[in-house]
Design a protein around this motif. Structure first.
Motif, PDB file in Angstrom:
ATOM      1  N   ASP A  88       0.824  -1.212   0.000  1.00 34.04           N
ATOM      2  CA  ASP A  88       0.000   0.000   0.000  1.00 34.04           C
ATOM      3  C   ASP A  88       0.855   1.257   0.000  1.00 34.04           C
ATOM      4  O   ASP A  88       0.577   2.215  -0.733  1.00 34.04           O
ATOM      5  N   ALA A  89       1.903   1.256   0.805  1.00 32.74           N
ATOM      6  CA  ALA A  89       2.786   2.426   0.853  1.00 32.74           C
ATOM      7  C   ALA A  89       3.525   2.588  -0.468  1.00 32.74           C
ATOM      8  O   ALA A  89       3.775   3.715  -0.913  1.00 32.74           O
ATOM      9  N   LEU A  90       3.856   1.465  -1.123  1.00 34.27           N
ATOM     10  CA  LEU A  90       4.520   1.535  -2.427  1.00 34.27           C
ATOM     11  C   LEU A  90       3.632   2.221  -3.444  1.00 34.27           C
ATOM     12  O   LEU A  90       4.068   3.115  -4.167  1.00 34.27           O
ATOM     13  N   LYS A  91       2.363   1.805  -3.497  1.00 32.22           N
ATOM     14  CA  LYS A  91       1.435   2.426  -4.441  1.00 32.22           C
ATOM     15  C   LYS A  91       1.302   3.918  -4.184  1.00 32.22           C
ATOM     16  O   LYS A  91       1.333   4.723  -5.113  1.00 32.22           O
ATOM     17  N   THR A  92       1.179   4.311  -2.931  1.00 29.09           N
ATOM     18  CA  THR A  92       1.000   5.717  -2.587  1.00 29.09           C
ATOM     19  C   THR A  92       2.234   6.538  -2.955  1.00 29.09           C
ATOM     20  O   THR A  92       2.126   7.587  -3.598  1.00 29.09           O
ATOM     21  N   LYS A  93       3.408   6.059  -2.566  1.00 29.99           N
ATOM     22  CA  LYS A  93       4.639   6.820  -2.816  1.00 29.99           C
ATOM     23  C   LYS A  93       4.968   6.907  -4.304  1.00 29.99           C
ATOM     24  O   LYS A  93       5.335   7.962  -4.796  1.00 29.99           O
ATOM     25  N   ILE A  94       4.832   5.791  -5.000  1.00 30.87           N
ATOM     26  CA  ILE A  94       5.213   5.796  -6.412  1.00 30.87           C
ATOM     27  C   ILE A  94       4.212   6.602  -7.237  1.00 30.87           C
ATOM     28  O   ILE A  94       4.586   7.250  -8.211  1.00 30.87           O
ATOM     29  N   ALA A  95       2.928   6.602  -6.834  1.00 32.92           N
ATOM     30  CA  ALA A  95       1.933   7.410  -7.544  1.00 32.92           C
ATOM     31  C   ALA A  95       2.259   8.891  -7.399  1.00 32.92           C
ATOM     32  O   ALA A  95       2.207   9.650  -8.372  1.00 32.92           O
ATOM     33  N   ALA A  96       2.603   9.329  -6.197  1.00 31.90           N
ATOM     34  CA  ALA A  96       2.956  10.737  -5.978  1.00 31.90           C
ATOM     35  C   ALA A  96       4.243  11.083  -6.727  1.00 31.90           C
ATOM     36  O   ALA A  96       4.356  12.168  -7.314  1.00 31.90           O
ATOM     37  N   THR A 118       5.503 -12.748  -7.110  1.00 29.83           N
ATOM     38  CA  THR A 118       5.778 -11.551  -6.315  1.00 29.83           C
ATOM     39  C   THR A 118       6.285 -10.424  -7.207  1.00 29.83           C
ATOM     40  O   THR A 118       5.892  -9.268  -7.049  1.00 29.83           O
ATOM     41  N   ILE A 119       7.160 -10.755  -8.147  1.00 28.30           N
ATOM     42  CA  ILE A 119       7.664  -9.742  -9.081  1.00 28.30           C
ATOM     43  C   ILE A 119       6.523  -9.232  -9.964  1.00 28.30           C
ATOM     44  O   ILE A 119       6.389  -8.028 -10.194  1.00 28.30           O
ATOM     45  N   TYR A 120       5.699 -10.137 -10.416  1.00 26.71           N
ATOM     46  CA  TYR A 120       4.551  -9.744 -11.228  1.00 26.71           C
ATOM     47  C   TYR A 120       3.591  -8.873 -10.412  1.00 26.71           C
ATOM     48  O   TYR A 120       3.041  -7.895 -10.907  1.00 26.71           O
ATOM     49  N   GLY A 121       3.402  -9.233  -9.140  1.00 23.42           N
ATOM     50  CA  GLY A 121       2.559  -8.422  -8.260  1.00 23.42           C
ATOM     51  C   GLY A 121       3.097  -7.016  -8.086  1.00 23.42           C
ATOM     52  O   GLY A 121       2.330  -6.050  -8.006  1.00 23.42           O
ATOM     53  N   ALA A 122       4.413  -6.873  -8.016  1.00 17.17           N
ATOM     54  CA  ALA A 122       5.022  -5.540  -7.920  1.00 17.17           C
ATOM     55  C   ALA A 122       4.732  -4.734  -9.181  1.00 17.17           C
ATOM     56  O   ALA A 122       4.448  -3.533  -9.119  1.00 17.17           O
ATOM     57  N   GLN A 128      -1.201  -0.022 -11.112  1.00 17.06           N
ATOM     58  CA  GLN A 128      -2.306   0.576 -10.370  1.00 17.06           C
ATOM     59  C   GLN A 128      -1.952   1.970  -9.865  1.00 17.06           C
ATOM     60  O   GLN A 128      -2.826   2.810  -9.696  1.00 17.06           O
ATOM     61  N   ALA A 129      -0.675   2.225  -9.630  1.00 18.57           N
ATOM     62  CA  ALA A 129      -0.234   3.536  -9.160  1.00 18.57           C
ATOM     63  C   ALA A 129      -0.160   4.550 -10.295  1.00 18.57           C
ATOM     64  O   ALA A 129       0.066   5.725 -10.054  1.00 18.57           O
ATOM     65  N   GLY A 130      -0.334   4.101 -11.537  1.00 20.17           N
ATOM     66  CA  GLY A 130      -0.350   5.024 -12.666  1.00 20.17           C
ATOM     67  C   GLY A 130       0.979   5.157 -13.388  1.00 20.17           C
ATOM     68  O   GLY A 130       1.194   6.118 -14.121  1.00 20.17           O
ATOM     69  N   VAL A 131       1.878   4.209 -13.205  1.00 18.94           N
ATOM     70  CA  VAL A 131       3.165   4.250 -13.898  1.00 18.94           C
ATOM     71  C   VAL A 131       2.927   3.807 -15.338  1.00 18.94           C
ATOM     72  O   VAL A 131       2.444   2.702 -15.575  1.00 18.94           O
ATOM     73  N   PRO A 132       3.260   4.657 -16.338  1.00 21.42           N
ATOM     74  CA  PRO A 132       2.963   4.294 -17.730  1.00 21.42           C
ATOM     75  C   PRO A 132       3.842   3.175 -18.278  1.00 21.42           C
ATOM     76  O   PRO A 132       3.380   2.335 -19.030  1.00 21.42           O
TER      77      PRO A 132
END
Length: 147
Positions: A88-96, A118-122, A128-132
């Motif tokens: 969850d923190a990864l998604k939040t930080k990387i999205a910002a 696990t790598i695929y999940g990352a 989901q965080a919006g990384v193109p």
């Protein structure tokens, strides 16, 4: 009058706890934890898979999401040290980070012994965080290094 009874009346029981030694111990523990905490996450050994792919040259420092052999996620942004992070923190930080720096590449570095899921999940979390675009990191094969 009984001399033993008179001594008991003069001496009162002290029901207080002396907390000064406890404060000293707590301060010593606090100093120990403050000194050792930064040393806990200095580095994580990740053995990248080998590949003959050409390396990508970019002027900007990329964001790297690392997955160790135990499945723990780590995030290393442009000029900050690598830190252990949950999903969850990864998604939040990387999205910002991507909103502020849309041109900076994001790579996933997975240990060769890490679970593919696990790598695929990352990678899914990054999507989901919006990384193109997400790149996978590897190292050159040993034979190419020997030349």
């Amino acid at each position: 009058m009984n001399p033993i009874a008179s001594r008991r009346r003069k001496r009162k029981l002290n029901a207080e706890i002396n907390v000064v030694p406890y404060i000293d111990v707590m301060l010593v523990l606090l100093i120990i934890f403050m000194v050792t905490a930064p040393l806990m996450n200095l580095g994580v050994d990740i053995e990248l898979p080998q590949s003959a792919a050409k390396s990508i040259h970019n002027d900007k420092e990329p964001a790297v999401v690392s997955v160790d052999r135990g499945g723990q996620l780590y995030l290393s942004l442009a000029n900050s040290p690598r830190e252990a992070i949950d999903a969850d923190a990864l998604k939040t930080k990387i999205a910002a980070f991507v909103r502020q720096n849309p041109q900076i590449p994001v790579y996933v570095a997975g240990d060769t012994a890490a679970d593919y899921g696990t790598i695929y999940g990352a990678m899914v979390l990054l999507q989901q965080a919006g990384v193109p675009k997400v790149g996978l990191m590897s190292k050159p094969p040993e034979a190419a290094k020997a030349r």
